[in-house]
Each structure stands twice: as structure tokens, then as C-alpha cells.
Design a protein around this motif. Structure first.
Motif, PDB file in Angstrom:
ATOM      1  N   THR A   8       0.834  -1.203   0.000  1.00 31.84           N
ATOM      2  CA  THR A   8       0.000   0.000   0.000  1.00 31.84           C
ATOM      3  C   THR A   8       0.868   1.252   0.000  1.00 31.84           C
ATOM      4  OG1 THR A   8      -1.668  -1.153   1.279  1.00 31.84           O
ATOM      5  CG2 THR A   8      -1.805   1.250   1.214  1.00 31.84           C
ATOM      6  N   PRO A   9       0.686   2.145  -0.988  1.00 28.19           N
ATOM      7  CA  PRO A   9       1.490   3.367  -1.041  1.00 28.19           C
ATOM      8  C   PRO A   9       0.996   4.419  -0.034  1.00 28.19           C
ATOM      9  CG  PRO A   9      -0.063   3.321  -2.861  1.00 28.19           C
ATOM     10  CD  PRO A   9      -0.214   2.019  -2.145  1.00 28.19           C
ATOM     11  N   ASP A  10       1.822   5.463   0.147  1.00 30.11           N
ATOM     12  CA  ASP A  10       1.438   6.593   0.998  1.00 30.11           C
ATOM     13  C   ASP A  10       0.623   7.565   0.142  1.00 30.11           C
ATOM     14  OD1 ASP A  10       1.107   8.650   2.697  1.00 30.11           O
ATOM     15  OD2 ASP A  10       3.230   9.172   2.888  1.00 30.11           O
ATOM     16  N   TYR A  11      -0.659   7.695   0.486  1.00 28.22           N
ATOM     17  CA  TYR A  11      -1.573   8.514  -0.328  1.00 28.22           C
ATOM     18  C   TYR A  11      -1.687   9.966   0.147  1.00 28.22           C
ATOM     19  CZ  TYR A  11      -3.206   4.168  -2.443  1.00 28.22           C
ATOM     20  OH  TYR A  11      -3.287   2.987  -3.104  1.00 28.22           O
ATOM     21  N   LYS A  12      -0.953  10.334   1.170  1.00 28.27           N
ATOM     22  CA  LYS A  12      -1.127  11.673   1.725  1.00 28.27           C
ATOM     23  C   LYS A  12      -0.911  12.760   0.682  1.00 28.27           C
ATOM     24  CE  LYS A  12       0.312  14.700   5.518  1.00 28.27           C
ATOM     25  NZ  LYS A  12       1.182  14.854   6.698  1.00 28.27           N
ATOM     26  N   SER A  13       0.087  12.531  -0.186  1.00 29.75           N
ATOM     27  CA  SER A  13       0.398  13.551  -1.198  1.00 29.75           C
ATOM     28  C   SER A  13      -0.697  13.683  -2.244  1.00 29.75           C
ATOM     29  CB  SER A  13       1.731  13.215  -1.882  1.00 29.75           C
ATOM     30  OG  SER A  13       1.633  11.959  -2.560  1.00 29.75           O
ATOM     31  N   THR A  14      -1.615  12.709  -2.286  1.00 30.16           N
ATOM     32  CA  THR A  14      -2.700  12.773  -3.278  1.00 30.16           C
ATOM     33  C   THR A  14      -3.921  13.511  -2.742  1.00 30.16           C
ATOM     34  OG1 THR A  14      -3.835  10.719  -2.611  1.00 30.16           O
ATOM     35  CG2 THR A  14      -1.925  10.520  -4.107  1.00 30.16           C
ATOM     36  N   LYS A 964     -19.871  -0.849  15.462  1.00 33.38           N
ATOM     37  CA  LYS A 964     -18.609  -0.572  14.777  1.00 33.38           C
ATOM     38  C   LYS A 964     -18.772  -0.767  13.277  1.00 33.38           C
ATOM     39  CE  LYS A 964     -14.762  -0.911  17.939  1.00 33.38           C
ATOM     40  NZ  LYS A 964     -13.368  -1.379  18.023  1.00 33.38           N
ATOM     41  N   ALA A 965     -18.054   0.056  12.534  1.00 32.08           N
ATOM     42  CA  ALA A 965     -18.089  -0.062  11.078  1.00 32.08           C
ATOM     43  C   ALA A 965     -17.406  -1.347  10.643  1.00 32.08           C
ATOM     44  CB  ALA A 965     -17.413   1.142  10.442  1.00 32.08           C
ATOM     45  N   GLU A 966     -17.944  -1.980   9.606  1.00 26.51           N
ATOM     46  CA  GLU A 966     -17.394  -3.229   9.097  1.00 26.51           C
ATOM     47  C   GLU A 966     -16.660  -2.993   7.797  1.00 26.51           C
ATOM     48  OE1 GLU A 966     -20.559  -5.997   8.772  1.00 26.51           O
ATOM     49  OE2 GLU A 966     -20.900  -6.107  10.949  1.00 26.51           O
ATOM     50  N   GLY A 967     -15.563  -3.706   7.574  1.00 28.37           N
ATOM     51  CA  GLY A 967     -14.781  -3.585   6.358  1.00 28.37           C
ATOM     52  C   GLY A 967     -13.367  -3.153   6.663  1.00 28.37           C
ATOM     53  N   GLY A 968     -12.664  -2.739   5.605  1.00 26.46           N
ATOM     54  CA  GLY A 968     -11.291  -2.290   5.767  1.00 26.46           C
ATOM     55  C   GLY A 968     -11.223  -0.766   5.832  1.00 26.46           C
ATOM     56  N   LYS A 969     -10.113  -0.270   6.377  1.00 21.65           N
ATOM     57  CA  LYS A 969      -9.913   1.180   6.493  1.00 21.65           C
ATOM     58  C   LYS A 969      -9.233   1.687   5.237  1.00 21.65           C
ATOM     59  CE  LYS A 969      -7.626   4.672   9.328  1.00 21.65           C
ATOM     60  NZ  LYS A 969      -6.794   4.924  10.531  1.00 21.65           N
ATOM     61  N   CYS A 970      -9.865   2.586   4.564  1.00 24.92           N
ATOM     62  CA  CYS A 970      -9.271   3.202   3.372  1.00 24.92           C
ATOM     63  C   CYS A 970      -8.040   3.988   3.786  1.00 24.92           C
ATOM     64  CB  CYS A 970     -10.292   4.082   2.675  1.00 24.92           C
ATOM     65  SG  CYS A 970      -9.611   4.977   1.255  1.00 24.92           S
ATOM     66  N   GLU A 971      -6.919   3.703   3.157  1.00 25.14           N
ATOM     67  CA  GLU A 971      -5.667   4.351   3.523  1.00 25.14           C
ATOM     68  C   GLU A 971      -5.616   5.807   3.074  1.00 25.14           C
ATOM     69  OE1 GLU A 971      -3.471   3.080   5.416  1.00 25.14           O
ATOM     70  OE2 GLU A 971      -4.517   1.164   5.546  1.00 25.14           O
ATOM     71  N   ARG A 972      -6.613   6.223   2.303  1.00 22.61           N
ATOM     72  CA  ARG A 972      -6.611   7.608   1.809  1.00 22.61           C
ATOM     73  C   ARG A 972      -7.629   8.480   2.558  1.00 22.61           C
ATOM     74  NH1 ARG A 972      -8.905  10.608  -2.492  1.00 22.61           N
ATOM     75  NH2 ARG A 972      -7.455  12.149  -3.361  1.00 22.61           N
ATOM     76  N   CYS A 973      -8.844   7.985   2.709  1.00 20.33           N
ATOM     77  CA  CYS A 973      -9.869   8.810   3.384  1.00 20.33           C
ATOM     78  C   CYS A 973     -10.181   8.326   4.788  1.00 20.33           C
ATOM     79  CB  CYS A 973     -11.147   8.849   2.560  1.00 20.33           C
ATOM     80  SG  CYS A 973     -12.063   7.277   2.516  1.00 20.33           S
ATOM     81  N   TRP A 974      -9.683   7.156   5.191  1.00 15.99           N
ATOM     82  CA  TRP A 974      -9.807   6.581   6.523  1.00 15.99           C
ATOM     83  C   TRP A 974     -11.216   6.105   6.863  1.00 15.99           C
ATOM     84  CZ3 TRP A 974      -6.495  10.171  10.215  1.00 15.99           C
ATOM     85  CH2 TRP A 974      -5.159  10.165   9.749  1.00 15.99           C
ATOM     86  N   LYS A 975     -12.099   6.100   5.879  1.00 15.54           N
ATOM     87  CA  LYS A 975     -13.394   5.483   6.132  1.00 15.54           C
ATOM     88  C   LYS A 975     -13.226   3.957   6.189  1.00 15.54           C
ATOM     89  CE  LYS A 975     -16.663   8.847   4.212  1.00 15.54           C
ATOM     90  NZ  LYS A 975     -17.755   9.063   3.221  1.00 15.54           N
ATOM     91  N   ILE A 976     -14.060   3.298   6.968  1.00 17.08           N
ATOM     92  CA  ILE A 976     -14.048   1.839   7.072  1.00 17.08           C
ATOM     93  C   ILE A 976     -15.240   1.322   6.264  1.00 17.08           C
ATOM     94  CG2 ILE A 976     -14.263  -0.131   8.655  1.00 17.08           C
ATOM     95  CD1 ILE A 976     -12.910   1.653  10.774  1.00 17.08           C
ATOM     96  N   LEU A 977     -14.912   0.680   5.150  1.00 19.32           N
ATOM     97  CA  LEU A 977     -15.947   0.279   4.202  1.00 19.32           C
ATOM     98  C   LEU A 977     -15.682  -1.144   3.704  1.00 19.32           C
ATOM     99  CD1 LEU A 977     -15.997   3.592   2.163  1.00 19.32           C
ATOM    100  CD2 LEU A 977     -17.755   2.844   3.779  1.00 19.32           C
ATOM    101  N   PRO A 978     -16.749  -1.855   3.345  1.00 21.21           N
ATOM    102  CA  PRO A 978     -16.576  -3.257   2.891  1.00 21.21           C
ATOM    103  C   PRO A 978     -15.779  -3.379   1.602  1.00 21.21           C
ATOM    104  CG  PRO A 978     -18.858  -2.816   3.535  1.00 21.21           C
ATOM    105  CD  PRO A 978     -18.164  -1.500   3.510  1.00 21.21           C
TER     106      PRO A 978
END
Length: 997
Positions: A8-14, A964-978
Motif C-alpha cells: 500500500t502506497p502513501d496517499y497523503k500527497s494525493t 462498529k463499522a465493518e470492512g477495511g480502512k481506506c488508507e486515503r480517506c480513513w473510512k471503514i468500508l466493505p
């Protein structure tokens, strides 16, 4: 095919993170002078005038006329409050589309400045009277000019805008000419006269004072009870001046014989006025009795058998003052006012050895309507030369010639030839107790004229300059008759100055409205205007009197237009000093009348006449004045109802027939944090310079905006800390705006009808707020404007809209939501900066230049943008009121989980919301409620809520259970989504994957 999740890349710059150099720490004390210098360089005030000139008629004029401070010291907190309010008025009206002009001014004449020069002379052992008058006046002028420069810089440091390069000064030659011209109008229209009446007199400064030059402080005064012996019963001789013959009068001398030899007792707190006593008066409706002393203590000024006439309500108190206990005196009988009318009295010093007959004439004895039986004795001693009520009583009786005395000289000493007391001083040379009161009391005791004595602490008038007590002293002065018909008497506003003033008061708008009643009551009751002062630094009373004539004779005053024209021409060229040059009388009169026939008046005008005339040479005469010579607003402290508002109205209606202002705004006094008046002795003074050095001028200005200035306001370290906290919150709002707008392009702009509901809601609130801001500024309600803006910035924006839209602004690609948000932020920027600029002049300039840094750019050259009222959508606002209430329940429920460390962020939650009301549920389902609550998911249901569901008492029908939210944590927006991890870009959700693509 999905990417390897381990890479997984670092998405902060995007992300579209906010970008701004706008600092969180303001550093106002250091940076504000830089903006002042920049405004000076680009000529902000002149550019605004050029803007109006370039489009004639496009901007309605609006003029605030400055009440002139005295040019004689550094600014205090009251100055800062006053000038900041004025600046907010001027700036807000300019930015609302007016041509808003402000000409600062200074009072440069009068006692405060002259007193400073005299203080310097005294330190050098120099006598003012030995210095040529124009040399002395030059020193006053130089002193005033120096302080004008100092105060100008201090006012500018507060961020006050105006025509600082060309202020008005009452000592300018043209101003002195106009002040003289305005005085001459009183001369020519017949309202000027010379009279001799009691005026408030400062023995220390040797001049008459106006009410506005007086302040009240507690003073310890001698108080004495004095005996006036009943000498004779006048019997049936009834004086018609006493009024109708009393119905109960039986005035035969035989019926009054038991009163002869008794004493009428008076009470006074000014023993020094007893030598000038000419009468005693009683109250027609008061119950009186004859009282006899039956026994006395060892030490007493009364004797067994003494009889006293006293008001029944006060007799016991008087006897107690004379050290007589109950049982030492008895009431002999009633005494009617009809019987009193048949008596004559002797002065207590009558017949005393060495008095040379000074007090042997019987004293006048009659009824007066100002006598009460609430304190004293029920009888009042009258020295009409030293009391206004007594003076008016005998004036109305045409008896002034018999009762006026001239016993007190201008330095507060008794005339040298006055027996026993000649040369005694009422006050010593430093303003303390002189030797006159003691001398009078001792003499009264010696001749048996004293019944009792004591001391009293009471509120007493003092000169606000020397801080010394003042006295009422009869002296020849020049007056404007306010009840005399002016000119030909043809005027729609009234035929006298008083009538005109009372009429015009109701043509003026007052903020607060109580100001109208305050000035109206003062104007109803005020006496004639004392125009003259016995000083040197000011505009002289430019008139001449005919030798050998009395002031009441027709030709006593020279009224000659040609003479007036010579004087005013000289003043225009040389200033008022021309009046004092050698040969001035001959210069002005020769060839018109014989100078030898006239005396030149050397008094100067009351400085309130100077300031009251400022409308004439500022509003009327200057190109940046007003077309009709009337100001849109005067704004000063509430004390100016008896000062500048008062004198300006009197002066203007006396010469033009109308008020010089359309609106009058007043502010209260500034107190410390405990509500106490500030004083150096208490060490609780707050100096504007210190606030500016510690916090910056914008914090001081924000304090002004946060207070209800119409009442007394408080300031101190803790209050200023609270103001600074409010400032930081506003500053952070503006910083966020700047950062978010760093990505905005004009091509992003979309129309409101294309926007999501959330943006349209913000536009609705903006349109509502635009009305509130404009109405508030128009009504000078800065507290209301600031509170509305502060709540909008902190509650509607920072805690709601910004919080919700961070996700869209940071993470979305070229979405409608992001473009809508950018458009709204840009619209907000232009409104918030201009709405707040009249208050936070430096900070909003900093904000503006951060975004628009071009040369010559300034927020203060902008107008508040027109805000379309079709942004208003009350139905949408009602719907979102329901949504926001439900959101508050969700966020409160999640905060409990965050505090318990169950979650670290609201995005880890997927709560269930139980909604009982169908309309509310429909509203929540019609919007992305999970995004609005900043959760990764949310479930909305109309099912019954579990008993343990979270609720808020103020929001019925909405309950929340945590999940609790189910799914994975988006490395860019930090939402937890399936769907996280199922897209091309590793570790992203679908929205972020699309944005990266």
C-alpha cells in the motif's frame, strides 16, 4: 486485478489538503504597524473618496461628525472605546455602499489647555498676568498642536480611519473666524445680553464654568443652624408681592406679639454665604410651630426661655442638634403661614459692634415653593447672589436690585471692606478649606446667632480640571437668552431657542432611545446659556458695549454688520489673536463709529460654544463636509447629553433653527472587571497603549464589538483573555477558509441550483446573515453583528459545515460536491472578510492579502457583496433543523464511545438511529446522513429503540445505539468500508480509487 495489499502506497500527497501561509499565531502587536504603514502608502482614505468621485451619485453620502477631544494628554480607555465605535460606524457604512466620510477633530481652546500652561508657569515662579496675552496664547497654541500630533498617532494605531491629514481644529484661523461669526449671530438676532446672576465659579481658576465642566465628588462641609430674630410684627401691613392674602391670617400686632423676640432658625452647608443673606423664606404648605426651651445642658448655645419657629416635622431633629434631649423643650402653639407673613426678621449680625450697619436692614421674609420640610428647619436662608433658586425668586419679583450683593471676589475672597470677614478666603489657593467659613461661624457664635453646628459629607460640584470645589457666585456674564424670541420670530420649529431645541429633539433618532428623554428634560429645565469665561485662551466675545449705558438699554451693544465683517476678515487672516493686539478696538471701529464711545469685551467664549459650532466650519464649509451642513450621526459618551450634544443643539438652533445631527448615539463609561470606576489611586486603570502592546489593537476593537456599549462596560485582564480566545477561534475559521480555497479555481464555480442541499443550506444561512449584518450595522448594533457572525463561524461553519465537508474537499476528485463546496467557500470568504473588516481591521486585511496580495489591494477598498435573497429557502432550513437535531444525538452518542476509548475516530462507527417521527426519518434518508455524522456507515430505522439506546432530552424521538463499522480502512480517506481493497489502487475505497484514476 487488485494490487498486492502489502504494498500500500502513501496517499497523503494525493489529498487536497489545505495550503496556506496564514499563521495560527497572529503576532498583532508586531504586524499591525506594518499594515498601518501600507495603508498610508496606498492612501486608503483618499482612494475611497476617489472611488465615489469617479461615479457621481452612485454612493449616498454618510457623515459622522467627530466630537472633539481635548488636545492635552495621552489617550485613556474611554477615548479608545469612543473612537473605535466611530470607526466601526464609518467603515461599516462605507462597505455597505455609502460614501462614508470622517473628519477627526480636536478642541484646542479653553481651560484644560490654559491650565496646563499656568501649571508650567507656577513651577517656574512665573506670573501669567505679567506675560503679554498673545505670547501666552501662543504657548497654549503650541501646547495644543503638540498633543494633536501625539493623539493623532495614538488614534491611528487603533486602526481608526479618517482624514488624518486634514483634521479640524478649533484653533485654526478659519475655525476661529466661524466661531466668532456664529457668536455674532446671537449678537445680531437679539438673544445676547449681559446679566449678573449666580453662576458656577471656580475660585482657583478664576472663571465661570459650564455644567459640563463640573464633576461631583464627596465633600466634608460645615453645617450650621442660625437664628434670625423676629424683630417686629408688621400687623395689617400686607405686601402684595407676598401673593394673595392668606385666608387664615389675623395680622393684628397684638396677635403676633408672642412671636416677637423668637427666632426663625435656618440651616445651611455654606456658612460663608451668611454675610450675603438678604432674606429667609418658608413653605406655604408646611406645618410650623413655636417651640420653647425649658432646660439646657451645661454646654449649649441656647438658653432657657428661648423660643424658636420651626417646621413641626423637623423640630425634634433641630433640638437634638442643639444638644437638647426630649423634655428640655416644649411646643407652645401652632404658627400659621399667615402669621409668618406678618413678621420681619433681623440678620444675626445686625447691630453687632464694628459691623458699620452692614446687616441692620430687616431681612425679607416670604413664602417660596422650593422650601420643604424633609431636611433642615423648614426655613431657607436666601443669598440670591449665591443660589439660583433664590435668584430666580427675586428676579420674578423684580427685587434683584435690593437683594444682590458683590461680597465675593473672583479669587473666592471676601471684598476687603466687608466687616469682620474682608480678605477671608472660601478656599485656600490649593482648593482646600479656606478661613472664611470658620470666621463666619466664630462670629455667629460670638454674637449669639448660632444654635448648633456640625459637619456633613455630601456630593458637591468640583471643577473637573483643578479638582477643587466650585461656588455659586453672582458676577456679570454674557448670556444667550433661550426663551427670547429669535429675530422676527418666524420659524416653523419655534420662536425661541428652547422651543426650537425641544422641537428638533423629536426630529432626531436616538440610540439608545433613552437619550431623547435625557436631553429633553435637560433642555426643558436649563437656564440661559452662560457664554462668557474670564480666561485668555479661546475665541473672544467679539462685541463692544456703549460707555455710559446700562446693559438693559437698547444701544448698550454695538450691532453693526460692517464692524463684524472687519473682525471676521482679520480672524481669517490672523486668527483670534487679532482681537488682543494693541489698537484692536480702533482697527475694528474707526471710520464706522467713534472708538472712544465703546468698550471692548475681553472675555472669551465658553469652550462648549467652540465645540458646539464645529458643525459650521466642518460640515458646512469643507468640501468633504455635507451639502446641508447636517451630520448623519453624532456619537459620544452619555455625559455629552449635558455637553457636546447639548451645546451643539443650542448653538445650531440659535443660528439655523435646526439640529446639526440626524442621529445621536451614546455609549456608557468603562469600568474595571469588578464594576468600579477606574482611577489612578485605585491602580485599576487600563491604558489602551498597554493593551495594544500586549494583544494588538484588533483585540481591543473586538472587546468593543463584544460589549453593549450603550451601557457601562467592563474591561480587565480576564475579560481580555476571553476576547483573545474568541479572536483565536475566528482566526482559525479564516485560516481554514484560506487553506481550503488554495485549490479553488474560477472554473470550479457552479450555480446554487446545481449544489447539494448542504451547500444550499449554507447559502440560506448566508442570506439570512447578510440581512442581520446590514441591519445591525445600520443600527450601530455591533454586539449583535459580532455575536451573529461569531456563532455562524463557530457553530454553522467550523463545527458543522467545515467538519462535514473536509472529507469531500480533501478526498474527492472533480465531483459536484467538491465544486459546490469550493464555490460556497469563495462566497463565504468575500462576505466574512467584508462583514468583519469594520471590527477586525488588521486581521481581515491580513486575510485578504493572503489571498489577493497584489499591490494596492485592500479589503477596505471593497464593499460587502450583494447577497441574493433567492438563496433563502425556509423550507430547506426547516428540514435541516430536523437533520441537525438528529445529528447532535449521534455525535453525542459517539463522544461517549470516544471518551471510553472504544473508538478513536467517528469513522470507526456505524451506529443505528431510531427515528419515531416519519417526516424526520424521511429527511434523514434524503441526505447522505452517514457523511453528515462523519461515520463510515449508518442505519436509519423507524423501529422501536432499545431501552438502553442513547438519547438527548432536548431531542425527542431520536435514539442511537452504537455499532462498529465493518470492512477495511481506506488508507486515503480513513473510512471503514466493505469495498476497501477491491479496487485498482491498493487499500482504497471506491471513491478514492476513482479520484486517483
Amino acid at each position: 486485478m487488485c494490487a498486492d495489499q502489502t504494498e500500500t502506497p502513501d496517499y497523503k500527497s494525493t489529498l487536497n489538503l489545505p495550503q496556506t501561509d496564514f499563521p495560527m499565531r497572529a503576532g498583532l502587536p508586531k504586524r499591525e504597524p506594518e499594515w498601518l504603514e501600507r495603508w498610508e502608502q496606498i492612501g486608503i482614505y483618499d482612494r475611497l473618496r476617489d472611488k465615489a468621485a469617479a461615479a457621481p451619485g452612485s454612493r449616498a453620502p454618510f457623515t459622522l461628525h467627530d466630537g472633539p477631544p481635548y488636545a492635552n494628554g495621552h489617550l485613556h480607555i474611554g477615548h479608545a472605546l469612543n473612537k473605535t465605535i466611530k470607526d466601526m460606524i464609518v467603515r461599516s457604512h462605507q462597505m455597505m455602499g455609502f460614501e462614508s466620510r470622517y473628519i477627526p477633530g480636536w478642541d484646542c481652546h479653553g481651560l484644560p489647555i490654559e491650565w496646563k500652561i499656568e501649571e508650567q508657569y507656577r513651577k517656574k515662579g512665573k506670573n501669567k498676568d505679567e506675560v503679554p496675552i498673545n505670547e501666552f496664547r501662543a504657548e497654549c497654541r503650541n501646547f495644543a498642536a503638540g498633543w494633536v500630533d501625539i493623539q493623532r498617532d495614538e488614534f491611528k494605531r487603533l486602526g481608526v480611519t479618517g482624514n488624518w491629514a486634514a483634521p479640524y481644529l478649533t484653533m485654526d484661523f478659519h475655525a476661529e473666524r466661524v466661531i466668532a461669526e456664529e457668536f455674532m449671530k446671537f449678537l445680531m438676532n437679539g438673544t445676547l445680553y449681559q446679566g449678573s446672576k449666580p453662576v458656577m465659579w471656580s475660585p482657583i481658576e478664576k472663571t465661570a464654568l459650564a455644567e459640563a465642566e463640573v464633576e461631583y465628588h464627596d465633600k466634608d462641609s460645615f453645617t450650621i443652624w442660625v437664628k434670625f430674630k423676629v424683630a417686629t410684627a408688621r400687623g395689617g401691613a400686607w405686601d402684595p408681592l407676598d401673593g394673595p392674602r392668606p385666608d387664615d391670617a389675623d395680622l393684628s400686632a397684638s396677635n403676633l406679639k408672642d412671636l416677637v423676640g423668637a427666632h426663625v432658625v435656618i440651616w445651611t452647608t455654606t456658612p460663608w454665604t451668611i454675610p450675603s443673606n438678604k432674606a429667609v423664606v418658608y413653605g406655604a404648605g408646611i406645618s410650623y410651630g413655636l417651640y420653647e426651651v425649658t432646660s439646657t445642658p451645661e454646654e449649649s448655645w441656647v438658653n432657657v426661655g428661648d423660643r424658636y419657629l420651626l417646621a413641626d416635622n423637623l423640630a425634634a431633629d433641630v433640638m437634638t442638634r442643639a444638644r437638647l434631649d426630649e423634655g428640655m423643650w416644649t411646643r407652645v402653639r401652632d404658627v400659621t403661614t399667615g402669621e409668618l407673613a406678618g413678621l420681619s426678621l433681623l440678620h444675626p449680625l445686625a447691630g453687632s459692634e464694628g459691623s458699620d450697619g452692614e446687616w441692620d436692614t430687616p431681612r425679607d421674609f416670604r413664602a417660596a415653593d422650593f422650601v420643604t420640610d424633609t431636611e433642615g428647619t423648614g426655613f431657607v436662608h436666601c443669598a440670591p447672589s449665591h443660589g439660583m433658586e433664590e435668584y430666580e425668586l427675586y428676579r420674578d419679583l423684580n427685587m434683584l436690585q435690593e437683594v444682590i450683593t458683590y461680597n465675593v471676589l473672583d479669587d473666592g475672597s471676601f471684598r476687603p471692606g466687608l466687616p469682620f470677614f474682608g480678605g477671608k478666603y472660601i478656599l485656600n489657593r490649593k482648593g482646600g478649606e479656606g478661613d472664611a467659613n470658620k470666621a463666619v461661624i466664630d462670629k455667629l457664635a460670638e454674637v449669639g446667632g448660632l444654635m448648633a453646628r456640625g459637619k456633613i459629607k455630601h456630593s458637591y460640584p468640583h471643577s473637573w480640571r483643578s479638582k477643587a470645589p466650585v461656588i455659586y457666585r453672582n458676577t456679570p456674564q454674557w448670556f444667550a437668552a433661550i426663551d427670547k424670541t429669535v429675530g422676527d420670530g418666524q420659524d416653523m420649529h419655534g420662536t425661541t431657542i428652547r422651543q426650537r431645541a425641544l422641537t428638533e429633539i423629536d426630529n432626531v433618532k436616538w440610540t439608545p432611545k433613552s437619550g431623547r428623554n435625557r436631553l429633553h428634560s435637560m433642555m426643558e429645565a436649563r437656564p440661559d446659556w452662560v457664554l462668557s469665561r474670564q480666561r485668555a485662551w479661546g475665541v473672544p466675545l467679539t462685541c463692544f458695549t456703549r460707555k455710559g449705558l446700562l446693559p438693559t438699554e437698547d444701544d448698550f451693544l454695538l450691532r453693526n454688520a460692517e464692524v463684524n465683517a472687519r473682525i471676521t476678515a482679520a480672524f481669517e487672516a490672523e486668527g483670534a489673536d487679532a482681537w488682543y493686539e494693541d489698537g484692536a478696538k480702533e482697527r475694528f471701529l474707526s471710520g464706522i463709529v467713534n472708538p472712544d464711545d465703546y468698550d471692548q469685551v475681553m472675555d472669551i467664549l465658553d469652550v462648549w460654544f467652540d465645540s458646539g459650532s464645529t458643525h459650521a466650519f466642518t460640515l458646512r464649509d469643507r468640501p468633504d463636509g455635507t451639502d446641508d451642513g447636517i451630520a448623519d450621526v453624532y456619537m459620544e459618551g452619555t455625559d455629552q447629553h449635558r455637553g457636546w450634544f447639548h451645546s451643539s443643539l443650542l448653538q445650531s438652533v440659535g443660528t439655523t433653527g435646526r439640529a446639526p445631527y440626524r442621529q445621536v448615539v451614546t455609549h456608557g463609561f468603562t469600568l474595571d472587571e469588578k464594576g468600579m470606576k477606574m482611577s489612578k489611586s485605585l491602580g485599576n486603570t487600563i491604558v489602551p497603549e498597554k493593551i495594544v502592546q500586549q494583544y494588538g489593537a484588533d483585540i481591543l476593537r473586538l472587546w468593543v464589538a463584544q460589549t453593549d456599549y450603550t451601557a457601562d462596560q467592563r474591561i480587565g485582564p480576564e475579560i481580555l483573555k476571553g476576547v483573545a480566545d474568541s479572536y483565536r477561534r475566528l482566526r482559525n475559521t479564516m485560516r481554514y477558509l484560506l487553506g481550503a480555497l488554495s485549490h479553488f479555481k474560477e472554473s470550479d464555480r457552479i450555480d446554487p441550483d446545481q449544489m447539494p442541499e448542504l451547500e444550499r443550506l449554507v447559502l440560506h444561512r448566508t442570506a439570512e446573515l447578510d440581512v442581520r449584518v446590514r441591519e445591525g450595522y445600520a443600527a450601530f448594533d455591533f454586539q449583535g453583528v459580532f455575536q451573529a457572525l461569531f456563532n455562524f463561524c463557530t457553530l454553522d461553519l467550523s463545527a458543522f459545515y467545515f467538519d462535514i465537508r473536509k472529507d469531500v474537499l480533501y478526498c474527492d476528485g472533480d465531483s459536484v460536491e467538491r465544486r459546490a463546496a469550493h464555490t460556497v467557500l469563495d462566497l463565504l470568504f468575500h462576505r466574512l472578510t467584508t462583514w468583519l473588516a469594520p471590527v477586525l481591521v488588521f486581521t481581515m486585511e491580513e486575510v485578504w492579502l493572503e489571498r489577493f496580495p497584489s499591490e494596492g489591494s485592500s479589503v477596505h477598498l471593497q464593499d460587502m457583496p450583494d447577497t441574493p435573497q433567492d438563496w433563502r429557502n425556509d423550507a430547506l432550513a426547516e428540514k435541516w433543523t430536523r437533520i441537525r437535531r438528529a445529528r447532535r444525538v449521534v455525535t453525542a452518542a459517539l463522544e461517549i464511545q470516544r471518551t471510553a476509548k472504544v473508538i478513536g475516530s467517528s469513522l470507526e462507527a456505524a451506529p443505528t438511529v431510531y427515528v419515531a417521527d416519519a417526516e424526520t426519518l424521511a429527511a434523514l434518508r434524503s441526505v447522505p446522513f452517514a457523511d453528515i455524522c462523519i461515520t463510515s456507515d449508518i442505519t436509519l430505522t423507524d423501529a422501536d429503540a432499545p431501552e438502553d439506546a442513547f438519547t438527548l432530552p432536548e431531542t425527542e424521538g431520536v435514539s442511537v445505539t452504537f455499532g462498529k463499522a465493518e470492512g477495511g480502512k481506506c488508507e486515503r480517506c480513513w473510512k471503514i468500508l466493505p469495498d476497501v481493497g477491491t479496487h485498482e489502487h491498493a487499500g482504497t475505497c471506491g471513491r478514492c480509487d476513482a479520484a486517483l484514476s
